[in-house]
Design an enzyme around this catalytic site. Structure first.
Site, PDB file in Angstrom:
ATOM      1  CB  SER A 173       3.043  -1.286  -5.917  1.00  0.00           C
ATOM      2  OG  SER A 173       2.101  -1.755  -6.839  1.00  0.00           O
TER       3      SER A 173
ATOM      4  CD  GLU B 245      -1.132   9.619   0.853  1.00  0.00           C
ATOM      5  OE1 GLU B 245      -0.635   8.988   1.807  1.00  0.00           O
ATOM      6  OE2 GLU B 245      -2.203  10.257   0.944  1.00  0.00           O
TER       7      GLU B 245
ATOM      8  CG  HIS C 273      -3.079   1.188  -2.315  1.00  0.00           C
ATOM      9  ND1 HIS C 273      -1.727   1.111  -2.542  1.00  0.00           N
ATOM     10  CD2 HIS C 273      -3.653   0.368  -3.225  1.00  0.00           C
ATOM     11  CE1 HIS C 273      -1.490   0.277  -3.536  1.00  0.00           C
ATOM     12  NE2 HIS C 273      -2.641  -0.185  -3.985  1.00  0.00           N
TER      13      HIS C 273
ATOM     14  CG  LEU D 295      -1.892  -1.188   1.331  1.00  0.00           C
ATOM     15  CD1 LEU D 295      -2.853  -0.987   2.504  1.00  0.00           C
ATOM     16  CD2 LEU D 295      -2.682  -1.414   0.040  1.00  0.00           C
TER      17      LEU D 295
HETATM   18  P1  PAJ Z   1      -3.934  -2.596  -6.620  1.00  0.00           P
HETATM   19  O1  PAJ Z   1      -3.024  -2.425  -7.790  1.00  0.00           O
HETATM   20  O2  PAJ Z   1      -3.332  -2.916  -5.279  1.00  0.00           O
HETATM   21  O3  PAJ Z   1      -4.822  -1.316  -6.487  1.00  0.00           O
HETATM   22  C1  PAJ Z   1      -5.833  -1.243  -5.510  1.00  0.00           C
HETATM   23  C2  PAJ Z   1      -6.646   0.003  -5.764  1.00  0.00           C
HETATM   24  O4  PAJ Z   1      -5.821   1.160  -5.565  1.00  0.00           O
HETATM   25  C3  PAJ Z   1      -7.180   0.080  -7.207  1.00  0.00           C
HETATM   26  O5  PAJ Z   1      -8.531   0.517  -7.186  1.00  0.00           O
HETATM   27  C4  PAJ Z   1      -6.252   1.095  -7.845  1.00  0.00           C
HETATM   28  O6  PAJ Z   1      -6.844   1.788  -8.938  1.00  0.00           O
HETATM   29  C5  PAJ Z   1      -5.994   2.030  -6.666  1.00  0.00           C
HETATM   30  N1  PAJ Z   1      -4.784   2.842  -6.889  1.00  0.00           N
HETATM   31  C6  PAJ Z   1      -3.534   2.407  -7.202  1.00  0.00           C
HETATM   32  N2  PAJ Z   1      -2.709   3.463  -7.401  1.00  0.00           N
HETATM   33  C7  PAJ Z   1      -3.448   4.581  -7.218  1.00  0.00           C
HETATM   34  C8  PAJ Z   1      -3.178   5.992  -7.294  1.00  0.00           C
HETATM   35  N3  PAJ Z   1      -1.966   6.456  -7.604  1.00  0.00           N
HETATM   36  N4  PAJ Z   1      -4.189   6.860  -7.042  1.00  0.00           N
HETATM   37  C9  PAJ Z   1      -5.445   6.395  -6.738  1.00  0.00           C
HETATM   38  N5  PAJ Z   1      -5.752   5.074  -6.647  1.00  0.00           N
HETATM   39  C10 PAJ Z   1      -4.777   4.184  -6.885  1.00  0.00           C
HETATM   40  O7  PAJ Z   1      -6.080  -2.881  -8.662  1.00  0.00           O
HETATM   41  C11 PAJ Z   1      -5.813  -3.860  -7.984  1.00  0.00           C
HETATM   42  O8  PAJ Z   1      -4.961  -3.816  -6.912  1.00  0.00           O
HETATM   43  C12 PAJ Z   1      -6.428  -5.229  -8.237  1.00  0.00           C
HETATM   44  O9  PAJ Z   1      -6.629  -5.385  -9.611  1.00  0.00           O
HETATM   45  C13 PAJ Z   1      -7.719  -5.494  -7.447  1.00  0.00           C
HETATM   46  C14 PAJ Z   1      -8.835  -4.522  -7.849  1.00  0.00           C
HETATM   47  C15 PAJ Z   1      -7.454  -5.407  -5.929  1.00  0.00           C
HETATM   48  C16 PAJ Z   1      -8.213  -6.936  -7.762  1.00  0.00           C
HETATM   49  O10 PAJ Z   1      -7.257  -7.870  -7.444  1.00  0.00           O
END
Ligand code: PAJ
Length: 292
Positions: free
Chosen positions: A188, A36, A38, A34
């Site tokens: 990430s 910022e 997330h 996670l």
């Molecule tokens: P993940 O890549 O861990 O992302 C989880 C959530 O965080 C997603 O909705 C993604 O769009 C959001 N997120 C990531 N980076 C962001 C940023 N810079 N600004 C705003 N939101 C951001 O996406 C996934 O996981 C997976 O595909 C999941 C939906 C959990 C299914 O496995």
């Protein structure tokens, strides 16, 4: 104190009890590691919901290459702290065995341009894996609001459509992309960039800005907008563009001439790292607005 569950039955019982007590449930699905971006989803959920459940599950179904899955960062202890600090009350972190047992033969698949183009074309099977795990997470969590980032705009559009088509008792809420000061969308994957690649990476956001400017200055030919984005990236030798596109923000078809709510999207490789980004622009009755 934040509560951490590994078993489906336990988190389900906890969220059911909360609803019976009249509390609302917010769900933030993640794969952990996670940052910022997330955290912003967790805070959004905590503002609107009494109970906020962050799910941390690196979903094997959505990975193409086994190496990618193996090298995905796993940082559960710090994820729990970050979730807690930003207002989550529950973390659900199941094992692969808990989620899929000895394998699932039931999958959820969204058809049409939404899943066929762009990330769908570049990563075969990826969105089936996402749709399947998100359906499972929605089924486990029960009626709730679920928060997704616009950072993964195609994923957000697919989840919205899937929840609507299947009448799932979940309100899907999209949240703006969190960026570093130089415009690079938090991801990430950014930690994998070399210092030179990190310096080059904000070109992607600038390319989206160039595309949006082009639309705002009246371009209605999708090819012209794509060329403007491609030209902006071409000046940066460390970046190999995978695609630059302009699509309808909800169907992912490309309207020609361009009109309505549009999304500009790019994907590119910097060395071994693949990054994606996007930006909204609206064309309405001759006026052009730029989104987040
Ligand atoms: P993940 O890549 O861990 O992302 C989880 C959530 O965080 C997603 O909705 C993604 O769009 C959001 N997120 C990531 N980076 C962001 C940023 N810079 N600004 C705003 N939101 C951001 O996406 C996934 O996981 C997976 O595909 C999941 C939906 C959990 C299914 O496995």
């Amino acid at each position: 104190m934040i509560e951490v569950f590994e078993a489906i039955a336990d988190v389900r019982a906890h969220l059911d009890r909360a609803r019976r007590d009249g509390r609302t449930v917010g769900l933030v699905p993640t794969m952990g590691a996670l940052h910022e971006g997330h955290a912003s989803l967790v805070r959004r959920a905590a503002e609107a919901c009494d109970v906020v459940c962050v799910t941390v599950f690196v979903n094997p179904l959505q990975f193409g290459e086994p190496e990618d899955l193996d090298s995905y960062p796993r940082t559960l202890a710090t994820d729990i702290l970050l979730a807690d600090e930003n207002g989550a009350t529950v973390v659900f972190a199941p094992t692969v065995q808990e989620m899929y047992g000895d394998g699932t033969v039931t999958t959820v698949s969204v058809a049409g341009p939404l899943t066929e183009v762009l990330e769908g074309a570049s990563r075969p099977g990826h969105f089936d894996g996402v749709a399947t795990v998100v359906t499972k997470l929605f089924a486990i969590a029960g009626p709730c609001r679920a928060y997704f980032g616009e950072k993964d705009y195609q994923q957000l559009a697919i989840v919205r459509r899937m929840a609507a088509d299947l009448s799932l008792p979940v309100e899907v809420i999209g949240c703006p992309t969190v960026r570093d000061d130089d415009g690079l969308a938090l991801s990430s994957r950014n930690v994998r960039l070399s210092p030179e690649e990190r310096r080059a990476a904000p070109v992607l956001h600038r390319a989206l800005g160039a595309g949006a400017d082009c639309v705002r200055s009246g371009a209605t030919d999708p090819g012209v907008v794509v060329d403007a984005m491609t030209a902006a990236v071409a000046g940066e030798p460390l970046i190999a563009l995978d695609y630059a596109a302009v699509v309808d923000a909800s169907t992912f078809a490309t309207p020609a001439p361009l009109h309505g709510d549009l999304r500009l999207l790019v994907a590119a490789r910097l060395g071994k790292t693949r990054l994606i980004d996007n930006l909204g622009v609206t064309v309405s009755d001759g006026t052009h607005r730029r989104g987040k």
